[in-house]
Write a protein that holds these residues in place. Structure first.
Motif, PDB file in Angstrom:
ATOM      1  N   PRO A  30       0.788  -1.234   0.000  1.00  0.00           N
ATOM      2  CA  PRO A  30       0.000   0.000   0.000  1.00  0.00           C
ATOM      3  C   PRO A  30       0.826   1.294   0.000  1.00  0.00           C
ATOM      4  O   PRO A  30       0.350   2.310  -0.491  1.00  0.00           O
ATOM      5  N   LEU A  84       4.357   0.458  12.682  1.00  0.00           N
ATOM      6  CA  LEU A  84       4.566  -0.965  12.417  1.00  0.00           C
ATOM      7  C   LEU A  84       5.996  -1.272  11.976  1.00  0.00           C
ATOM      8  O   LEU A  84       6.355  -2.432  11.804  1.00  0.00           O
ATOM      9  N   ASP A  85       6.790  -0.226  11.740  1.00  0.00           N
ATOM     10  CA  ASP A  85       8.200  -0.369  11.357  1.00  0.00           C
ATOM     11  C   ASP A  85       8.361  -1.173  10.066  1.00  0.00           C
ATOM     12  O   ASP A  85       9.179  -2.091   9.998  1.00  0.00           O
ATOM     13  N   VAL A  86       7.607  -0.806   9.046  1.00  0.00           N
ATOM     14  CA  VAL A  86       7.607  -1.599   7.815  1.00  0.00           C
ATOM     15  C   VAL A  86       8.357  -0.925   6.660  1.00  0.00           C
ATOM     16  O   VAL A  86       8.442  -1.489   5.575  1.00  0.00           O
ATOM     17  N   LYS A 134       9.076  -2.393   2.906  1.00  0.00           N
ATOM     18  CA  LYS A 134       9.715  -3.710   2.878  1.00  0.00           C
ATOM     19  C   LYS A 134       8.759  -4.809   3.336  1.00  0.00           C
ATOM     20  O   LYS A 134       8.835  -5.934   2.870  1.00  0.00           O
ATOM     21  N   PHE A 135       7.882  -4.460   4.300  1.00  0.00           N
ATOM     22  CA  PHE A 135       6.971  -5.463   4.858  1.00  0.00           C
ATOM     23  C   PHE A 135       5.525  -5.014   4.637  1.00  0.00           C
ATOM     24  O   PHE A 135       5.189  -3.871   4.946  1.00  0.00           O
ATOM     25  N   ASP A 136       4.677  -5.890   4.133  1.00  0.00           N
ATOM     26  CA  ASP A 136       3.271  -5.534   3.893  1.00  0.00           C
ATOM     27  C   ASP A 136       2.474  -5.744   5.185  1.00  0.00           C
ATOM     28  O   ASP A 136       1.737  -6.707   5.339  1.00  0.00           O
ATOM     29  N   GLU A 137       2.691  -4.820   6.118  1.00  0.00           N
ATOM     30  CA  GLU A 137       2.042  -4.910   7.445  1.00  0.00           C
ATOM     31  C   GLU A 137       1.576  -3.507   7.822  1.00  0.00           C
ATOM     32  O   GLU A 137       2.084  -2.896   8.741  1.00  0.00           O
ATOM     33  N   CYS A 138       0.598  -2.998   7.075  1.00  0.00           N
ATOM     34  CA  CYS A 138       0.275  -1.567   7.112  1.00  0.00           C
ATOM     35  C   CYS A 138      -1.060  -1.319   7.801  1.00  0.00           C
ATOM     36  O   CYS A 138      -2.037  -2.015   7.552  1.00  0.00           O
ATOM     37  N   TRP A 139      -1.094  -0.276   8.638  1.00  0.00           N
ATOM     38  CA  TRP A 139      -2.362   0.137   9.268  1.00  0.00           C
ATOM     39  C   TRP A 139      -2.951   1.333   8.502  1.00  0.00           C
ATOM     40  O   TRP A 139      -3.883   1.944   8.973  1.00  0.00           O
ATOM     41  N   TYR A 140      -2.326   1.702   7.349  1.00  0.00           N
ATOM     42  CA  TYR A 140      -2.746   2.850   6.526  1.00  0.00           C
ATOM     43  C   TYR A 140      -3.091   4.055   7.407  1.00  0.00           C
ATOM     44  O   TYR A 140      -4.066   4.761   7.177  1.00  0.00           O
ATOM     45  N   PRO A 149      -4.818  -0.898   1.505  1.00  0.00           N
ATOM     46  CA  PRO A 149      -4.379  -2.235   1.092  1.00  0.00           C
ATOM     47  C   PRO A 149      -5.430  -2.915   0.204  1.00  0.00           C
ATOM     48  O   PRO A 149      -6.634  -2.769   0.443  1.00  0.00           O
TER      49      PRO A 149
END
Lengths: 77, 578
Positions: free
Chosen positions: A11, A34-36, A49-55, A73
């Protein structure tokens, strides 16, 4: 069990022409809860780098050059 | 970044605050102001600048007790009724009496609240009985304003450090915490005289309907680490079966109506556009009516604004799309949804623990003390019901002040070096494997099981199967979980908390053999409320390595509740529909 990679459309998109991570800026990486986000070793620009998003948008809001865009997302869209 | 670094260091402080979201910064500030000589450390898994439930700000206070609008007695009554009577009133009353000071202090920090032409606070009525909602026109500045105060008071902030377990001394009192650097996996021992847990809700417990692991209502960094840590330290946790479940925009994690759009005339409607609940204020009873309508022939449920003047809708959208969940406008835009034209489909959130919105939290008294000596808890993870953001600030202040007073009187407790060694082995185990199950897969499975077996309506046999299946996932966690870098280790440790919370959710739900709090604890095979046997708290804790629950009597009310008032929240359905 061996591991495989599953592709995912991320995203958070960074406009590399505007990103100044190569000048030492790490704002988006610092503020992400989330440190992504990371700075790429290849391009020296920020990327997701990491698809761990809270937008949640601190990366976009706090970016000093407007280089970051947060999309919803795909699974939620 | 993210490569493993072998390291072990020790830090000593007086007051350790874990969690830099809402309650934590206020706890750290107040501890330091109480005694500037104390060494106060604020530990944060993310970055204090943008961490926690209010990373982008908040659009208003949901529970402001402001003279002229409400009294602490009225508020205590409202919360007691909203929580079906299962309330120790002392902490609620203390919050209600103190929060006006905190509002004024936040106003001085630069977080301005809505005022009328006379310069008085301009509150809105949303709740069933009283008037408590105070808008924040510049609500997006909350975290920045807090950060300025932390810098001014020279609080020592450690970002990207995740606490994993609490340390206790031989006599049982708190001795500090162990933590891991989320970018290097270096290990840290933090010794402290008092510890304040401000680690937010357990918001990553259920799986959102979208299937996206991080599309939760709560900030997904709030993975229940505080609940798990308190549990393993032997602290009691209260009423965990009183889940958090919230009404949200379908597929988007934004709350909808009650506190923002409600005062402008928007409301929750069924597919016919008709109102079906008297009050949109969040409660378990309201959620049950929401759920019933959702499942009925008049479902699904919608947020209705299209009857309002376009300018009013614009004003609401401006608030909804700017503060708290600013990506909401993008979500609607992509679907071509305009609030002015049609109603917005709503749904219910995944389950979680959160006292901010319900009552499931680490048990605390009116000084924010847990049942472990020297250990405090505040904010969404502490058991003061329905306390929202202002409760986090206020109870954080209470915790900080008390923890500072205690810390200045006692010596630094010793900790068990053997415990630290074992904890380090536990944490690093996934890093020593070269293949196995990655944390994202394990997390998906655990949370899918939570949805399948633990979310209400709750059925005994189903929850028992859930326990057995979750035990299999835990075995996979212990034997096969692999973390290839420090970031995956962070996620792995969060999964550990999620598994602990899932076990607690099942255990607590099975223990209370009645239905209460509307949808939050709707047990289909025990459908009635049973005041004779269950008008009490349930406390869950770890005893000799095992999870046990017990009843605890409710403290005598400070503010009496009449029988007629007690059932006010049971009459939420619009009467001509009943």
């Amino acid at each position: 069990m061996p591991l495989a990679l599953s592709p995912t459309a991320v995203p958070v998109v960074v406009d590399e022409a505007k990103c100044i991570a190569d000048k030492g800026c790490t704002v988006c990486v610092d503020v992400c809860p989330l440190d992504v986000l990371r700075i790429s070793d290849l391009t020296s620009k920020a990327y997701m780098k990491f698809d761990e998003c809270w937008y949640c948008m601190p990366c976009e809001t706090d970016c000093p050059t407007g280089a970051v865009t947060v999309n919803i997302p795909y699974l939620l869209r | 970044m993210d490569d493993f670094v072998d390291g072990l260091s020790e830090v000593t402080c007086d007051v350790l605050v874990i969690g830099g979201g809402t309650a934590g910064p206020m706890a750290a500030l107040k501890a330091k102001q109480k005694n500037p000589a104390l060494n106060v450390v604020l530990l944060e898994k993310a970055n204090v600048k943008r961490s926690g439930a209010i990373s982008m700000g908040m659009d208003g206070l949901n529970n402001a007790v402001v003279p002229g609008y409400a009294t602490p007695e009225q508020y205590t009554k409202e919360i007691t009724i909203a929580n079906d009577g299962i309330v120790d009133q002392a902490p609620v009353f203390k919050y209600a009496a103190r929060c006006y000071d905190i509002i004024q202090e936040l106003d001085r920090f630069g977080i301005r609240f809505q005022k009328d032409a006379n310069g008085d606070f301009d509150l809105k009525k949303v709740h069933h009985l009283g008037t408590y909602v105070l808008p924040m026109p510049n609500g997006e500045t909350v975290k920045k304003a807090l950060y300025r105060q932390l810098k001014r008071e020279r609080i020592l902030i450690s970002n990207r450090i995740m606490a994993t377990r609490l340390l206790t001394a031989k006599d049982g009192r708190i001795a500090g915490a162990v933590a891991v650097n989320t970018r290097t996996a270096e290990f840290l021992v933090l010794r402290a005289k008092t510890v304040i847990l401000c680690m937010g809700a357990a918001g990553r417990l259920g799986l959102p309907h979208s299937g996206y692991l991080f599309g939760t209502y709560e900030n997904p960094t709030n993975s229940g680490d505080g609940y798990a840590m308190a549990y393993h330290a032997g602290a009691a946790l209260a009423n965990l079966e009183c889940y958090q479940i919230n009404p949200l925009i379908k597929d988007y994690n934004g709350p909808a109506c009650a506190y923002v759009a409600g005062p402008f005339g928007a409301y929750t409607a069924n597919a016919e556009g008709k109102r079906f609940i008297e009050s949109d204020c969040w409660s378990g009873q309201m959620m049950q009516e929401f759920y019933n309508e959702l499942q009925s022939g008049k479902g699904p449920v919608f947020l209705k604004l299209n009857h309002l003047h376009p300018d009013t809708v614009g004003e609401i959208a401006d608030i909804l799309h700017r503060v708290e969940r600013p990506s909401r406008g993008r979500f609607h835009e992509a679907r071509g949804t305009d609030y002015r034209e049609r109603m917005i489909e709503m749904h219910i959130s995944e389950i979680g623990f959160c006292s901010g919105h319900s009552a499931s939290g680490v048990f605390v008294d009116e000084y924010a003390r847990t049942t472990v000596s020297g250990l405090y808890a505040a904010g969404d993870m502490a058991s003061v019901p329905h306390n929202y953001m202002l409760g986090a600030f206020t109870n954080g202040a209470v915790a900080g002040e008390h923890a500072a007073e205690v810390a200045q009187e006692i010596d630094l407790p010793d900790y068990d070096a053997d415990f630290v060694r074992l904890e380090r082995e536990r944490i690093l185990a996934p890093t020593r494997r070269t293949d196995g199950i990655p944390p994202n897969q394990l997390e998906y499975k655990a949370r899918r099981l939570v949805n399948d077996y633990l979310q209400p309506p709750k059925v005994t046999a189903r929850m028992q199967i859930g326990q057995a299946r979750l035990a299999e996932v835990r075995e996979d966690f212990d034997m096969a979980l692999v973390a290839r870098n420090a970031h995956e280790l962070l996620r792995a440790l969060e999964v550990s908390s999620i598994l602990d919370c899932a076990d607690m959710a099942a255990h607590a739900s099975l223990y209370r053999t009645e239905s209460r709090w509307g949808l939050y604890h709707n047990r289909v095979d025990y459908p009635e409320k049973d005041d004779e046997n269950w008008f009490c708290h349930t406390l869950l804790r770890k005893v000799d390595g095992r999870m046990v629950s017990e009843k605890r009597a409710i403290q005598p009310y400070i503010v009496p509740i009449e029988t007629e008032e007690r059932t006010a929240y049971e009459r939420l359905r619009v009467s001509n529909q009943a």
